[in-house]
Design a protein around this motif. Structure first.
Motif, PDB file in Angstrom:
ATOM      1  N   GLU A 199    -127.704  75.297  15.130  1.00 47.76           N
ATOM      2  CA  GLU A 199    -128.513  74.357  14.380  1.00 47.76           C
ATOM      3  C   GLU A 199    -127.834  72.996  14.394  1.00 47.76           C
ATOM      4  OE1 GLU A 199    -129.652  75.543  10.481  1.00 47.76           O
ATOM      5  OE2 GLU A 199    -130.446  77.490  11.115  1.00 47.76           O
ATOM      6  N   GLU A 225    -132.459  87.967   9.849  1.00 47.87           N
ATOM      7  CA  GLU A 225    -132.465  86.839  10.777  1.00 47.87           C
ATOM      8  C   GLU A 225    -132.355  87.284  12.230  1.00 47.87           C
ATOM      9  OE1 GLU A 225    -129.994  83.538   9.852  1.00 47.87           O
ATOM     10  OE2 GLU A 225    -130.664  83.416   7.760  1.00 47.87           O
ATOM     11  N   GLU A 271    -126.651  80.149  15.224  1.00 49.59           N
ATOM     12  CA  GLU A 271    -127.471  81.286  14.810  1.00 49.59           C
ATOM     13  C   GLU A 271    -128.277  81.882  15.955  1.00 49.59           C
ATOM     14  OE1 GLU A 271    -129.876  80.498  11.398  1.00 49.59           O
ATOM     15  OE2 GLU A 271    -128.180  79.923  10.136  1.00 49.59           O
ATOM     16  N   ASP A 310    -140.158  80.789   6.963  1.00 50.47           N
ATOM     17  CA  ASP A 310    -138.736  80.855   7.286  1.00 50.47           C
ATOM     18  C   ASP A 310    -138.566  81.612   8.594  1.00 50.47           C
ATOM     19  OD1 ASP A 310    -136.014  80.714   7.252  1.00 50.47           O
ATOM     20  OD2 ASP A 310    -135.712  82.040   5.546  1.00 50.47           O
ATOM     21  N   GLU A 322    -132.893  72.400  13.799  1.00 47.09           N
ATOM     22  CA  GLU A 322    -132.412  73.637  13.175  1.00 47.09           C
ATOM     23  C   GLU A 322    -132.732  74.830  14.055  1.00 47.09           C
ATOM     24  OE1 GLU A 322    -132.237  73.895   8.595  1.00 47.09           O
ATOM     25  OE2 GLU A 322    -134.209  73.052   9.029  1.00 47.09           O
ATOM     26  N   GLU A 373    -136.808  82.836  11.644  1.00 45.14           N
ATOM     27  CA  GLU A 373    -135.375  83.043  11.807  1.00 45.14           C
ATOM     28  C   GLU A 373    -134.954  83.504  13.197  1.00 45.14           C
ATOM     29  OE1 GLU A 373    -133.032  82.106  10.117  1.00 45.14           O
ATOM     30  OE2 GLU A 373    -133.668  81.861   8.048  1.00 45.14           O
ATOM     31  N   ASP A 403    -135.646  76.451  11.852  1.00 48.41           N
ATOM     32  CA  ASP A 403    -135.447  77.325  10.695  1.00 48.41           C
ATOM     33  C   ASP A 403    -136.456  76.960   9.600  1.00 48.41           C
ATOM     34  OD1 ASP A 403    -134.270  79.051   8.792  1.00 48.41           O
ATOM     35  OD2 ASP A 403    -132.261  78.606   9.512  1.00 48.41           O
ATOM     36  N   SER A 405    -132.860  78.088  15.289  1.00 41.33           N
ATOM     37  CA  SER A 405    -132.421  79.323  14.629  1.00 41.33           C
ATOM     38  C   SER A 405    -132.512  80.545  15.524  1.00 41.33           C
ATOM     39  CB  SER A 405    -133.261  79.553  13.364  1.00 41.33           C
ATOM     40  OG  SER A 405    -132.781  80.640  12.620  1.00 41.33           O
TER      41      SER A 405
END
Length: 283
Positions: free
Chosen positions: A271, A150, A255, A86, A37, A88, A56, A39
């Motif tokens: 991701e 984010e 992302e 989290d 993931e 980001e 992430d 991010s």
């Protein structure tokens, strides 16, 4: 100032304001089963072949160093003392007291509400699996009136900027997080910044980066990469203007975006498992 110098400066500004990049080439694939993931990404300032990334929400307090020419995982950096609710986005740039730092933002709203913590650590002298201690002076906590974020960016003067993630049809807010907040142990209450002229087409934006020379900004949305030329370091003013749309290849859930350290192009990463690493070269 002589007229020919003024004209030359204007022409340079116009050239910089209309950048040209190719359509993006796959330079590697991130095969590591640890990285599913990704991010955020940023280009190391101390190790020419290294890009840092992280997972992430649901991930651990780990940063991964990958080879920018292949996507291979080179090392796992475990940040002892940092919490990962989290994470980001990530940013590479100067430390407030000199040298080069990596900043990671526990900014998102996926893990039961926003944490609004930013951690920093000095780049390691060598790239290998290692533990890095995060002390209380390496954590900056802030509050603001936005529910999610984010995008984390660092300027050449070590000042930080973040951008809110908003629902479709809304305008994202850009705010300055002052470097004077490091080491105080105090919560920084952010004042209102500026707003994007563009409205979000999805839940965006999801990443961004300030170029190492400080004159160019990238912001990633799921379907776009936006660009601003910033001649004077006034990022809040610049990002309130309409951006230029740059090339962007389709990604599953892209992302992450960052500049190459010499400004010769930018990278994007999505991701997912076994995802391609793209590089968009300046023309």
């Amino acid at each position: 100032m002589p007229a020919f110098i003024v004209l030359a400066l204007i022409l340079v500004s116009l050239v910089n304001a209309q950048p040209h990049f190719d359509g993006g080439q796959q330079v590697g694939v991130v095969h590591s089963h640890y990285i599913t993931e990704a991010s955020g990404i940023c280009a190391s300032r101390d190790h020419g072949n290294v890009i840092y990334t992280h997972n992430d929400s649901g991930g651990k307090n780990r940063i991964f160093a990958i080879d920018k020419h292949s996507g291979n995982r080179l090392a796992i950096l475990t940040l002892d003392g940092a919490e990962a609710h989290d994470w980001e986005d990530i940013a590479c740039g100067p430390c407030p007291d000199g040298g080069h730092c990596v900043y990671v933002g526990d900014l998102g709203g996926n893990a039961g509400g926003e944490r609004n913590n930013i951690y920093k650590f000095r780049e390691p002298s060598s790239i290998h699996d290692q533990h890095i201690a995060i002390h209380h002076t390496d954590k900056l906590h802030f509050t603001w009136d936005q529910w999610n974020c984010e995008t984390l960016m660092v300027a050449p003067d070590a000042e930080l900027y973040i951008i809110s993630k908003v629902n479709p049809g809304h305008h994202s807010e850009v705010v300055h997080v002052p470097k004077s907040g490091w080491g105080t142990g105090q919560t920084i209450h952010l004042s209102r910044g500026t707003y994007f002229t563009e409205t979000s087409g999805s839940q965006d934006p999801v990443g961004g980066d300030i170029s190492p020379d400080g004159h160019e900004v990238l912001v990633k949305e799921y379907g776009h990469v936006y660009y601003w030329y910033v001649p004077d370091g006034d990022y809040l003013r610049a990002l309130s203007q309409r951006p230029i749309h740059l090339p962007h290849r389709y990604e599953r859930q892209g992302e992450a975006v960052c500049w190459e350290i010499d400004g010769s192009g930018y990278y994007t990463l999505s991701e997912g498992a076994n995802v391609p690493l793209y590089f968009y070269r300046r023309q």
